[in-house]
Enzyme design. Sequence first.
Site, mmCIF file in Angstrom:
data_model
loop_
_atom_site.group_PDB
_atom_site.id
_atom_site.type_symbol
_atom_site.label_atom_id
_atom_site.label_comp_id
_atom_site.label_asym_id
_atom_site.label_seq_id
_atom_site.Cartn_x
_atom_site.Cartn_y
_atom_site.Cartn_z
ATOM 1 N N LEU A 93 0.854 -1.182 0.000
ATOM 2 C CA LEU A 93 0.000 0.000 0.000
ATOM 3 C C LEU A 93 0.895 1.239 0.000
ATOM 4 O O LEU A 93 1.606 1.504 0.972
ATOM 5 C CB LEU A 93 -0.921 0.005 1.224
ATOM 6 C CG LEU A 93 -2.203 -0.831 1.113
ATOM 7 C CD1 LEU A 93 -1.891 -2.312 0.862
ATOM 8 C CD2 LEU A 93 -3.047 -0.685 2.370
ATOM 9 N N MET A 94 0.871 1.965 -1.112
ATOM 10 C CA MET A 94 1.790 3.080 -1.329
ATOM 11 C C MET A 94 1.097 4.424 -1.095
ATOM 12 O O MET A 94 0.083 4.721 -1.724
ATOM 13 C CB MET A 94 2.327 3.043 -2.760
ATOM 14 C CG MET A 94 3.210 1.852 -3.071
ATOM 15 S SD MET A 94 4.803 1.933 -2.239
ATOM 16 C CE MET A 94 5.557 3.326 -3.092
ATOM 17 N N LYS A 135 -8.342 3.638 7.421
ATOM 18 C CA LYS A 135 -7.378 2.542 7.248
ATOM 19 C C LYS A 135 -8.102 1.209 7.043
ATOM 20 O O LYS A 135 -7.665 0.371 6.240
ATOM 21 C CB LYS A 135 -6.451 2.457 8.469
ATOM 22 C CG LYS A 135 -5.466 3.608 8.567
ATOM 23 C CD LYS A 135 -4.476 3.594 7.425
ATOM 24 C CE LYS A 135 -3.514 4.772 7.482
ATOM 25 N NZ LYS A 135 -2.561 4.702 8.589
ATOM 26 N N GLY A 163 3.489 0.405 5.515
ATOM 27 C CA GLY A 163 4.668 1.044 6.091
ATOM 28 C C GLY A 163 4.457 1.469 7.529
ATOM 29 O O GLY A 163 5.195 2.317 8.035
ATOM 30 N N GLN A 186 -1.466 3.950 14.585
ATOM 31 C CA GLN A 186 -0.489 2.868 14.609
ATOM 32 C C GLN A 186 -0.139 2.406 16.027
ATOM 33 O O GLN A 186 0.957 1.912 16.283
ATOM 34 C CB GLN A 186 0.766 3.291 13.837
ATOM 35 C CG GLN A 186 0.471 3.505 12.360
ATOM 36 C CD GLN A 186 1.630 4.097 11.578
ATOM 37 O OE1 GLN A 186 2.761 4.109 12.045
ATOM 38 N NE2 GLN A 186 1.349 4.601 10.378
ATOM 39 N N CYS A 231 15.578 14.002 -19.333
ATOM 40 C CA CYS A 231 16.193 12.945 -18.531
ATOM 41 C C CYS A 231 16.626 11.850 -19.497
ATOM 42 O O CYS A 231 16.296 11.883 -20.680
ATOM 43 C CB CYS A 231 15.241 12.407 -17.464
ATOM 44 S SG CYS A 231 13.804 11.534 -18.127
#
Length: 484
Positions: A185-186, A267, A289, A298, A458
């Site tokens: 999960l980003m 969440k 994370g 958390q 780039c």
Amino acid sequence: MKFIVKLQAEITIKSRPVRKRFTKILESSVKNVLRRIDEQVTTRMNWDNIEVNTKDNSPENRERLVEALKCIPGIPMFLEVQQSEFVDVHDIYEKTLAVHAESIENKTFCVRAKRTGNHDFNSLKVEQYVGGGLNQQVESAKVKLKNPDVTIHLEIKNKDLFIVTQRHKGLGGFPIATQEDVLSLMSGGFDSGVSSYQMIKKGARTHYCFFNLGGSAHEVGVKQISYYLWNKFGASHKVKFFAVDFEPVVAEILENVENSQMGVVLKRMMIRAATKIAERGKIQALVTGESLGQVSSQTLTNLNVINRVTDTLILRPLAAYDKQDIIDIARKIGTEEFSKTIPEYCGVISKKPTVKAVLSKVEEEEGNFDFDVLDKVVSETRVYDIRDIGKEAEEEIHAVDLVENIPENAVVVDIRSPEEEEDKPLELGDVEVKHIPFYKLSTQFGDLDMTKEYLLYCDHGVMSKLQALYLLDNGFKNVKVYRP
């Protein structure tokens, strides 16, 4: 040019079938990654190592291959070697002298040998004979067995001599695909990038799931980090990027959930959605994370309440890490500068979040939530092959032109990192070139002269396209992409 890839110690203690399978997977990973750089690369799997060969001996190719090998999970160390056949111990000495004579001048040294096969000498004799010969031949050198300036490593396998010219530390861990798939999960912050890296390093093929709370610019940033992690550490295997528009879910929570419960409920909704995506993709675990006690959601109590919405395993690689430890790893792997530019959205929806959520209270609040909203956003999830993120960015920036020839008075903005710029300077004659690393572009572009046209550059065009989209979304219309 030859490299010898050593096996991780944890692989060598596996049963024979498992060791063989893991080594074969690692060989395949090495081949897949290195052939993106050099199509002439060949590999050969041995019982205790993997040989990598190429006919392109140029310094540029060597540097690219070395950097790629350093980032492949499952490699604890690899050696650059010169291979030749030998006749006897004296022949070994002469070949070693030819390679290492200059490297031990005015230095202390010792010789260390490893031997496999049937010979009329042992490793100690090789060390003594070669070391003694070098000591006599190179007058300014001195033998020192403990903590020498130079250690000369020799490996002897039957009639082949491998003279080690350089040793490199690898990433370690397990080869990708020796473990099962996971869905990370980003958010784009430090934590999710580092936790994804930890799972890649551990050998899990890591897919990415992004819950968009902040518009297209937020998504562009997370795509950049995900693509970077895959390209640098996981490019041996295909993975997917899942993008979920979670703004309707946030709106539903803001309207119907009591303020203190919002963070935990959000969440839980993310875990519910990720579970459905993982089940459809036959992915075995979720990765977050989260670090114990770092933010209100958390705490052990809250994490336990969050876990209750799924039977799917949730892995939290950073549970015991301090924030500074996480940032240090992000800096080391190259994601720190990405994450600095991405704001944290999850924390803004609850002013006084609970640190000890009660499951019954949370479920009562969720009773006011319209789960059709969640089902709808999950059903509309956009799925990308991670390799196509660059192509997708190109489609999205249809209003941005790709320029091959630089117009008069246009300014080229080199958005590569300082290290990339130093290794391969962009030289365009009289054309004005500004150097603004991609991770500073969002904050510094607005300070430029807006009467001019800017061409982003780039090496591969991926970052420049994504950055162009970001600038477009922020109202800058004087941006194009330079693709010579």
